[in-house]
Write an enzyme that holds these catalytic residues in place. Structure first.
Site, PDB file in Angstrom:
ATOM      1  N   GLN A  43       0.648  -5.370  -0.448  1.00 50.76           N
ATOM      2  CA  GLN A  43      -0.807  -5.451  -0.307  1.00 50.76           C
ATOM      3  C   GLN A  43      -1.549  -4.828  -1.490  1.00 50.76           C
ATOM      4  O   GLN A  43      -2.694  -5.174  -1.767  1.00 50.76           O
ATOM      5  CB  GLN A  43      -1.289  -4.829   1.014  1.00 50.76           C
ATOM      6  CG  GLN A  43      -1.153  -3.326   1.114  1.00 50.76           C
ATOM      7  CD  GLN A  43       0.138  -2.891   1.758  1.00 50.76           C
ATOM      8  OE1 GLN A  43       1.071  -3.672   1.891  1.00 50.76           O
ATOM      9  NE2 GLN A  43       0.210  -1.635   2.174  1.00 50.76           N
ATOM     10  N   GLY A  46      -3.273  -6.840  -4.538  1.00 50.82           N
ATOM     11  CA  GLY A  46      -4.594  -7.452  -4.426  1.00 50.82           C
ATOM     12  C   GLY A  46      -5.638  -6.578  -3.764  1.00 50.82           C
ATOM     13  O   GLY A  46      -6.811  -6.949  -3.699  1.00 50.82           O
ATOM     14  N   HIS A  47      -5.279  -5.419  -3.271  1.00 53.73           N
ATOM     15  CA  HIS A  47      -6.213  -4.563  -2.509  1.00 53.73           C
ATOM     16  C   HIS A  47      -6.132  -3.132  -3.009  1.00 53.73           C
ATOM     17  O   HIS A  47      -5.558  -2.292  -2.320  1.00 53.73           O
ATOM     18  CB  HIS A  47      -5.877  -4.625  -1.019  1.00 53.73           C
ATOM     19  CG  HIS A  47      -6.986  -4.171  -0.131  1.00 53.73           C
ATOM     20  ND1 HIS A  47      -7.146  -2.867   0.272  1.00 53.73           N
ATOM     21  CD2 HIS A  47      -7.997  -4.861   0.434  1.00 53.73           C
ATOM     22  CE1 HIS A  47      -8.196  -2.772   1.072  1.00 53.73           C
ATOM     23  NE2 HIS A  47      -8.723  -3.969   1.181  1.00 53.73           N
ATOM     24  N   PHE A  48      -6.643  -2.735  -3.951  1.00 56.16           N
ATOM     25  CA  PHE A  48      -7.275  -3.381  -5.092  1.00 56.16           C
ATOM     26  C   PHE A  48      -6.482  -2.967  -6.320  1.00 56.16           C
ATOM     27  O   PHE A  48      -6.090  -1.809  -6.421  1.00 56.16           O
ATOM     28  CB  PHE A  48      -8.734  -2.944  -5.219  1.00 56.16           C
ATOM     29  CG  PHE A  48      -9.549  -3.307  -4.006  1.00 56.16           C
ATOM     30  CD1 PHE A  48     -10.074  -4.585  -3.877  1.00 56.16           C
ATOM     31  CD2 PHE A  48      -9.750  -2.398  -2.988  1.00 56.16           C
ATOM     32  CE1 PHE A  48     -10.832  -4.930  -2.767  1.00 56.16           C
ATOM     33  CE2 PHE A  48     -10.501  -2.741  -1.873  1.00 56.16           C
ATOM     34  CZ  PHE A  48     -11.044  -4.005  -1.754  1.00 56.16           C
ATOM     35  N   ILE A  53      -5.892   0.784  -2.271  1.00 55.31           N
ATOM     36  CA  ILE A  53      -6.107   1.451  -0.986  1.00 55.31           C
ATOM     37  C   ILE A  53      -5.498   0.584   0.115  1.00 55.31           C
ATOM     38  O   ILE A  53      -5.512  -0.639   0.035  1.00 55.31           O
ATOM     39  CB  ILE A  53      -7.593   1.757  -0.687  1.00 55.31           C
ATOM     40  CG1 ILE A  53      -8.461   0.518  -0.765  1.00 55.31           C
ATOM     41  CG2 ILE A  53      -8.118   2.844  -1.595  1.00 55.31           C
ATOM     42  CD1 ILE A  53      -9.911   0.750  -0.367  1.00 55.31           C
TER      43      ILE A  53
END
Length: 145
Positions: A43, A46-48, A53
């Site tokens: 994750q 892309g986050h971020f 986070i």
């Protein structure tokens, strides 16, 4: 309870197995579990990318997985018995702080009620004794497949 034991009580696998260890479990009452958050989790691409986070929904899912272990252990069942616990409701969710790679989430779950096959839990996730997320979750048992 080690990760090998956890895998006996949850059908989830990488990258969606979000419980690393169970520290405490009181049958029919409560569970305390850990999730070690690492930069290598998918994750974070892309986050971020510039400030990774953990998505709030992943924190809630980790809490939901803890409820599943507690319910299975309390009912003396396992997913291999053809049953799974499914999340059926989320109430009173609050996100208070960010979770970043390197953090260790402590997942604390208490049974509030069990009525007509619906389990209701009071849940919180903390990092370094600070509340990150709190919620009430509901789950029920279903036949897999």
């Amino acid at each position: 309870m080690s990760i090998q034991d956890v895998k006996n009580y949850l059908p989830h696998r990488y990258p969606f197995l979000l419980i690393d260890r169970v520290l405490e479990l009181e049958i029919g009452k409560s569970i305390v579990a850990l999730k070690n958050v690492t930069f290598n989790e998918p994750q974070f691409t892309g986050h971020f990318p510039e400030q990774p986070i953990m998505p709030g929904v992943m924190i809630v899912e980790a809490l939901a997985q803890a409820t599943g272990i507690l319910a299975f252990k309390s009912e003396a069942g396992k997913p291999i018995d053809g049953q799974i616990y499914m999340l059926v409701g989320i109430d009173k969710v609050r996100f208070k702080r960010m979770v970043e790679p390197g953090d260790q989430l402590r997942l604390e779950v208490e049974v509030i009620t069990i009525k007509r096959g619906i389990w209701k839990f009071k849940c919180k996730a903390t990092v370094d004794n600070q509340i990150i997320t709190s919620a009430e979750l509901m789950c029920t048992q279903r036949t897999a497949g």
